[in-house]
Design a protein around this motif. Structure first.
Motif, PDB file in Angstrom:
ATOM      1  N   ALA A   1      -0.476   9.537  -7.289  1.00 59.59           N
ATOM      2  CA  ALA A   1      -1.497  10.585  -5.978  1.00 59.59           C
ATOM      3  C   ALA A   1      -1.449  12.236  -5.835  1.00 59.59           C
ATOM      4  O   ALA A   1      -0.868  12.972  -5.838  1.00 59.59           O
TER       5      ALA A   1
ATOM      6  N   ARG B   1      -2.309   5.608  -6.220  1.00 62.55           N
ATOM      7  CA  ARG B   1      -2.987   4.604  -7.214  1.00 62.55           C
ATOM      8  C   ARG B   1      -1.525   4.017  -8.082  1.00 62.55           C
ATOM      9  O   ARG B   1      -0.897   4.407  -8.250  1.00 62.55           O
TER      10      ARG B   1
ATOM     11  N   GLU C   1      -6.310  -0.851   3.515  1.00 63.94           N
ATOM     12  CA  GLU C   1      -6.875   0.554   3.373  1.00 63.94           C
ATOM     13  C   GLU C   1      -7.784   1.223   4.578  1.00 63.94           C
ATOM     14  O   GLU C   1      -8.041   1.121   5.050  1.00 63.94           O
ATOM     15  N   GLY C   2      -7.414   3.260   4.834  1.00 66.25           N
ATOM     16  CA  GLY C   2      -7.832   3.567   4.785  1.00 66.25           C
ATOM     17  C   GLY C   2      -7.464   3.981   6.854  1.00 66.25           C
ATOM     18  O   GLY C   2      -7.878   4.350   7.312  1.00 66.25           O
TER      19      GLY C   2
ATOM     20  N   PRO D   1      -4.934  17.043  -2.121  1.00 67.62           N
ATOM     21  CA  PRO D   1      -5.836  17.748  -2.224  1.00 67.62           C
ATOM     22  C   PRO D   1      -5.496  19.289  -1.757  1.00 67.62           C
ATOM     23  O   PRO D   1      -4.192  19.448  -1.601  1.00 67.62           O
TER      24      PRO D   1
ATOM     25  N   ARG E   1      -2.315  10.494   7.153  1.00 68.52           N
ATOM     26  CA  ARG E   1      -2.380  10.379   5.927  1.00 68.52           C
ATOM     27  C   ARG E   1      -3.365  10.556   5.575  1.00 68.52           C
ATOM     28  O   ARG E   1      -4.520  11.448   6.134  1.00 68.52           O
ATOM     29  N   LEU E   2      -3.055  10.991   4.042  1.00 68.69           N
ATOM     30  CA  LEU E   2      -4.595  11.604   3.384  1.00 68.69           C
ATOM     31  C   LEU E   2      -4.609  11.262   2.143  1.00 68.69           C
ATOM     32  O   LEU E   2      -5.612  11.016   2.453  1.00 68.69           O
ATOM     33  N   ALA E   3      -4.042   9.856   1.642  1.00 74.48           N
ATOM     34  CA  ALA E   3      -5.363   9.083   0.601  1.00 74.48           C
ATOM     35  C   ALA E   3      -3.415   7.797   0.279  1.00 74.48           C
ATOM     36  O   ALA E   3      -2.516   8.024   0.683  1.00 74.48           O
ATOM     37  N   GLU E   4      -4.864   7.355  -0.327  1.00 77.66           N
ATOM     38  CA  GLU E   4      -3.984   6.503  -1.306  1.00 77.66           C
ATOM     39  C   GLU E   4      -3.599   6.522  -2.130  1.00 77.66           C
ATOM     40  O   GLU E   4      -4.313   6.915  -3.115  1.00 77.66           O
TER      41      GLU E   4
ATOM     42  N   ARG F   1      -4.523  20.833   1.627  1.00 80.04           N
ATOM     43  CA  ARG F   1      -3.434  21.365   1.828  1.00 80.04           C
ATOM     44  C   ARG F   1      -2.340  22.017   1.600  1.00 80.04           C
ATOM     45  O   ARG F   1      -1.115  22.261   1.068  1.00 80.04           O
TER      46      ARG F   1
ATOM     47  N   ARG G   1       0.903  -1.591   0.282  1.00 82.67           N
ATOM     48  CA  ARG G   1       0.530   0.082  -0.476  1.00 82.67           C
ATOM     49  C   ARG G   1       1.031   1.479   0.047  1.00 82.67           C
ATOM     50  O   ARG G   1       2.118   1.132   0.333  1.00 82.67           O
TER      51      ARG G   1
ATOM     52  N   VAL H   1       1.037   4.771   0.563  1.00 83.10           N
ATOM     53  CA  VAL H   1       0.583   5.992   0.910  1.00 83.10           C
ATOM     54  C   VAL H   1       0.942   7.738   1.386  1.00 83.10           C
ATOM     55  O   VAL H   1       2.163   8.133   1.204  1.00 83.10           O
TER      56      VAL H   1
END
Length: 128
Positions: free
Chosen positions: A53, A40, A76-77, A56, A35-38, A59, A26, A28
């Motif tokens: 990635a 792709r 995930e998450g 956002p 943690r903002l997102a994972e 930010r 994973r 991140v």
């Protein structure tokens, strides 16, 4: 040494590639320890992995912002797991305050250069 190659930021997406045979764990995106997102991950034609990635927009602000890409085996998450492997970092710098900082840094460098020139001239003209 990381096997992540950053391609930079394009349209708000931090893009890069991971050069290895096995699919990475994973990935991140982390900012200020959160943690903002994972990211792709997709297979590429050269046998590696393309990474994307999204940064956002909320930010992004004045000053320097550093984003990290870490790899772990978490679900995930979840927040990044202890021992997550740091793959790369992206630093974005923006804002009016930056201009003042750069001018101050340039002024300091100019004054140090003048001192250096004076000392070199003094040494060159010293007969002893």
């Amino acid at each position: 040494m990381s096997d992540f190659e950053s391609f930079g930021l394009k349209s708000g997406i931090w893009q890069g590639a991971i050069h290895r045979d096995a699919r990475p764990g994973r990935l991140v995106l982390v900012h200020l320890g959160e943690r903002l997102a994972e990211a792709r991950v997709t297979a590429d034609a050269q046998g590696g992995w393309r990474v994307g990635a999204a940064i956002p927009a909320e930010r992004l602000s004045d000053g320097a912002q550093s984003f990290l890409l870490v790899e772990d085996q978490g679900a995930e998450g979840e927040p990044p797991q202890p021992g997550a492997r740091h793959l790369g970092s992206l630093t974005l710098v923006a804002g009016a305050l930056l201009t003042g900082d750069l001018h101050a840094e340039l002024a300091l460098m100019r004054s140090e250069l003048e001192l250096l020139k004076q000392e070199l001239r003094r040494l060159a003209s010293d007969p002893g």
